[in-house]
Scaffold this motif. Sequence first.
Motif, PDB file in Angstrom:
ATOM      1  N   PHE A   1      46.659   6.184  34.126  1.00 28.66           N
ATOM      2  CA  PHE A   1      45.990   6.331  32.832  1.00 28.66           C
ATOM      3  C   PHE A   1      45.076   5.144  32.557  1.00 28.66           C
ATOM      4  CE2 PHE A   1      46.223   5.255  28.253  1.00 28.66           C
ATOM      5  CZ  PHE A   1      45.573   6.352  27.722  1.00 28.66           C
ATOM      6  N   LEU A   2      45.582   3.922  32.775  1.00 32.53           N
ATOM      7  CA  LEU A   2      44.787   2.722  32.508  1.00 32.53           C
ATOM      8  C   LEU A   2      43.604   2.613  33.462  1.00 32.53           C
ATOM      9  CD1 LEU A   2      47.574   0.062  31.871  1.00 32.53           C
ATOM     10  CD2 LEU A   2      46.103   1.165  30.193  1.00 32.53           C
ATOM     11  N   ALA A   3      43.852   2.851  34.754  1.00 30.92           N
ATOM     12  CA  ALA A   3      42.782   2.722  35.740  1.00 30.92           C
ATOM     13  C   ALA A   3      41.671   3.739  35.503  1.00 30.92           C
ATOM     14  CB  ALA A   3      43.356   2.889  37.147  1.00 30.92           C
ATOM     15  N   LEU A   4      42.048   4.953  35.108  1.00 30.85           N
ATOM     16  CA  LEU A   4      41.060   6.012  34.922  1.00 30.85           C
ATOM     17  C   LEU A   4      40.348   5.878  33.575  1.00 30.85           C
ATOM     18  CD1 LEU A   4      39.835   8.510  36.170  1.00 30.85           C
ATOM     19  CD2 LEU A   4      41.720   9.859  35.273  1.00 30.85           C
ATOM     20  N   LYS A   5      41.073   5.464  32.538  1.00 32.68           N
ATOM     21  CA  LYS A   5      40.468   5.388  31.209  1.00 32.68           C
ATOM     22  C   LYS A   5      39.358   4.354  31.155  1.00 32.68           C
ATOM     23  CE  LYS A   5      42.411   3.328  27.764  1.00 32.68           C
ATOM     24  NZ  LYS A   5      43.251   2.891  26.633  1.00 32.68           N
ATOM     25  N   SER A   6      39.540   3.226  31.864  1.00 34.44           N
ATOM     26  CA  SER A   6      38.517   2.191  31.844  1.00 34.44           C
ATOM     27  C   SER A   6      37.213   2.695  32.462  1.00 34.44           C
ATOM     28  CB  SER A   6      39.011   0.951  32.598  1.00 34.44           C
ATOM     29  OG  SER A   6      39.281   1.264  33.957  1.00 34.44           O
ATOM     30  N   GLY A   7      37.309   3.543  33.488  1.00 34.01           N
ATOM     31  CA  GLY A   7      36.104   4.115  34.079  1.00 34.01           C
ATOM     32  C   GLY A   7      35.472   5.183  33.202  1.00 34.01           C
ATOM     33  N   LEU A   8      36.297   5.967  32.521  1.00 37.67           N
ATOM     34  CA  LEU A   8      35.766   7.020  31.667  1.00 37.67           C
ATOM     35  C   LEU A   8      34.993   6.461  30.486  1.00 37.67           C
ATOM     36  CD1 LEU A   8      38.792   9.496  31.599  1.00 37.67           C
ATOM     37  CD2 LEU A   8      36.657   9.714  32.871  1.00 37.67           C
ATOM     38  N   SER A   9      35.369   5.255  30.035  1.00 32.18           N
ATOM     39  CA  SER A   9      34.669   4.663  28.895  1.00 32.18           C
ATOM     40  C   SER A   9      33.217   4.348  29.232  1.00 32.18           C
ATOM     41  CB  SER A   9      35.384   3.390  28.448  1.00 32.18           C
ATOM     42  OG  SER A   9      35.359   2.411  29.479  1.00 32.18           O
ATOM     43  N   ALA A  10      32.897   4.300  30.543  1.00 32.10           N
ATOM     44  CA  ALA A  10      31.522   4.016  30.963  1.00 32.10           C
ATOM     45  C   ALA A  10      30.759   5.273  31.360  1.00 32.10           C
ATOM     46  CB  ALA A  10      31.538   3.021  32.127  1.00 32.10           C
ATOM     47  N   SER A  11      31.261   6.448  31.018  1.00 29.91           N
ATOM     48  CA  SER A  11      30.551   7.683  31.362  1.00 29.91           C
ATOM     49  C   SER A  11      29.156   7.676  30.733  1.00 29.91           C
ATOM     50  CB  SER A  11      31.338   8.901  30.849  1.00 29.91           C
ATOM     51  OG  SER A  11      32.582   8.990  31.501  1.00 29.91           O
TER      52      SER A  11
ATOM     53  N   PRO B   1      36.464   6.393  41.445  1.00 21.87           N
ATOM     54  CA  PRO B   1      37.021   5.054  41.693  1.00 21.87           C
ATOM     55  C   PRO B   1      38.292   4.775  40.901  1.00 21.87           C
ATOM     56  CG  PRO B   1      34.649   4.932  41.375  1.00 21.87           C
ATOM     57  CD  PRO B   1      35.055   6.324  41.012  1.00 21.87           C
ATOM     58  N   GLY B   2      38.280   5.114  39.600  1.00 21.13           N
ATOM     59  CA  GLY B   2      39.474   4.885  38.780  1.00 21.13           C
ATOM     60  C   GLY B   2      40.647   5.728  39.218  1.00 21.13           C
ATOM     61  N   LEU B   3      40.367   6.987  39.619  1.00 18.63           N
ATOM     62  CA  LEU B   3      41.444   7.871  40.048  1.00 18.63           C
ATOM     63  C   LEU B   3      42.057   7.385  41.358  1.00 18.63           C
ATOM     64  CD1 LEU B   3      42.775  10.484  39.065  1.00 18.63           C
ATOM     65  CD2 LEU B   3      41.223  11.748  40.550  1.00 18.63           C
ATOM     66  N   ILE B   4      41.204   6.975  42.297  1.00 17.14           N
ATOM     67  CA  ILE B   4      41.710   6.471  43.582  1.00 17.14           C
ATOM     68  C   ILE B   4      42.480   5.172  43.386  1.00 17.14           C
ATOM     69  CG2 ILE B   4      41.006   5.569  45.830  1.00 17.14           C
ATOM     70  CD1 ILE B   4      38.659   7.550  45.745  1.00 17.14           C
ATOM     71  N   ALA B   5      41.936   4.284  42.552  1.00 18.50           N
ATOM     72  CA  ALA B   5      42.622   3.013  42.290  1.00 18.50           C
ATOM     73  C   ALA B   5      43.968   3.248  41.605  1.00 18.50           C
ATOM     74  CB  ALA B   5      41.742   2.114  41.428  1.00 18.50           C
TER      75      ALA B   5
ATOM     76  N   ILE C   1      47.670   2.244  43.087  1.00 20.12           N
ATOM     77  CA  ILE C   1      48.586   1.367  42.348  1.00 20.12           C
ATOM     78  C   ILE C   1      49.924   2.069  42.124  1.00 20.12           C
ATOM     79  CG2 ILE C   1      48.958   0.169  40.157  1.00 20.12           C
ATOM     80  CD1 ILE C   1      45.916  -0.179  40.008  1.00 20.12           C
ATOM     81  N   ALA C   2      49.878   3.369  41.796  1.00 18.52           N
ATOM     82  CA  ALA C   2      51.115   4.122  41.578  1.00 18.52           C
ATOM     83  C   ALA C   2      51.934   4.193  42.860  1.00 18.52           C
ATOM     84  CB  ALA C   2      50.787   5.531  41.069  1.00 18.52           C
ATOM     85  N   PHE C   3      51.272   4.402  44.001  1.00 14.08           N
ATOM     86  CA  PHE C   3      51.985   4.459  45.277  1.00 14.08           C
ATOM     87  C   PHE C   3      52.636   3.124  45.597  1.00 14.08           C
ATOM     88  CE2 PHE C   3      52.275   3.914  49.844  1.00 14.08           C
ATOM     89  CZ  PHE C   3      52.877   5.083  50.262  1.00 14.08           C
TER      90      PHE C   3
END
Length: 578
Positions: free
Chosen positions: A174-184, A213-217, A221-223
Amino acid sequence: MKSGRAKRGQARSGQARAGASPAAEPRWLVPFVLGCLFLLSLLPLLSLARAGFAGLVSGQSIGVLTEPATFAAIRNTLLTASGGMVVSVAIGALFAFAVGLTDVRGKLAFSFAFMLPMMIPPQVTALAWVEMTGPASPLLKTLGIAPPLGSPQPLYSLAGISLLLGVQHAPLVFLALKSGLSASPRDGVEAARLAGATPFRVFRDIVAPLSAPGLIAGAAIAFVSGVGNFGIPAILGIPAGIEVLPTLIYTRLASFGAGTFGEIALLSSLIAVIAAAELMLQQRALAGRDYRIIGLSGANAAFSLGHLRLTVELLLVAILFFVLVAPLAALIASSLVPAYGVPLNFQTVSLRAYEEILFRQSMTLKAFGNSMFLATTAALGLLAVSVPAAYLMTRRRGLLANLLGILIEIPYALPGIVLAVAFILTFAAPLPVLNVSLYGTIWIILIAYFSSFLAVSLKPVMSAFLQMDPSLEEAARLAGAGFLRRMRDVILPLVAPAAGAAIILVFLIAANELTVSALLWSAGTQTLGVAIFNLDDSGSSDLAAALSVLVVVMVMLLMAALEALAKYLPEGVLPWRN
């Protein structure tokens, strides 16, 4: 003459914009920071590498790599970490897209509630879910929907471990993906809409590629977090005879024998290799792609859900109910019944477990005192390292800043079980000159906490330094103020709110820590995380549930305190804030 003065003024002005010069720093600052990081980061890792290499060369420990138990543990580790990653991505991505891109209401409340599972200790999460499911669940018995007696506990399985690892680590995605979405890109989305593209087409062609990038990161991290998690596999796997690498290391250390140090060093190295391989796959997946965004970004890129908004909001509430509210309700119900499996009603409700925990159980009282001491000392003591380190990293760009960043991030990125083994190997022998051993004392846990949580303490302080105008300090220096005077009168007042947030964040994580202390504790030095694990392992599920409830209450109060301080803190310090 005037030209010389102008040049000196321009030089001073340029120096103020760039930050304090090396001449403005005391001579002891760089050696002090590097010495601390050598002790907290480099020395333990060198000890781990040396012990593993020695075990291979001597042949005394190499047999552990060929044992069937090791192969089974590796297989189980990969299966549970991969399954947990899939669950984390599914749940975390859903919340990130809903909160970051749509017009759902109550975004702050959703983010705050969704971050709670990550802040709650993993052993508490596992215990809460165990109390929520199975034939002996007090909550299910109270509702009259408990499975028949003798039915197996479904969570005591690889699938159960994977599910809970996914729930625990979904906030990381959630954190990794949300930071990227804020720059859409706002203008790109608006242009696509004006061209007649449907919301699905806009999401598929614009938002989804930029989210990669956020989804892969987040998935990586989760793994990695799943590979190093000890609390969930210990609570769910040990009763079912399922071992992963962290629990295998724990059992090997408990049955101490010849070559144990070499064996656990090699097993820890396997965890580190798996984690490093996943991070390398992440880098390879992102290599050769350009994700730079041209144009405006912001909240206007959100999608309007229209009549579907209420449906999406109810879906988010339902997920939070099943992953957070229901398990905590089961935990509370288990803490209020006199024995495991008794239904909760007006005749059976009892506060005996809380009385035992708070007033009679010397072990839990000692664990509470140890955790408060360790968390408080780590939270306050780390400022003595994080403030000078942040100062150097913002004032000295280049090689030194990169070196400091690497030394700080490595212990935080390593699984906690690996870090604990590294500190055992470093401090098992008596210290030179002093001839005193830290192994088996509370001090080895404290030093390991310093190493593990330094990155957590640094982030808020670093954010404050980056937002601070260096010309303020430069003006004080030109007025004759020394470094300590500038630190006291100029720097510390400006970074004080961020330092306060760092103290609370470190305290919040350290007070509930289990993975590191599980290998480092001994009689009299057990922590709250260890106490909960030991109570559950000994069959005192009601006492374990009561202590877990108290821990959850403490976590929620600390998070509420951070939220109350939000307006005084730099942006990005509180992870649940948009």
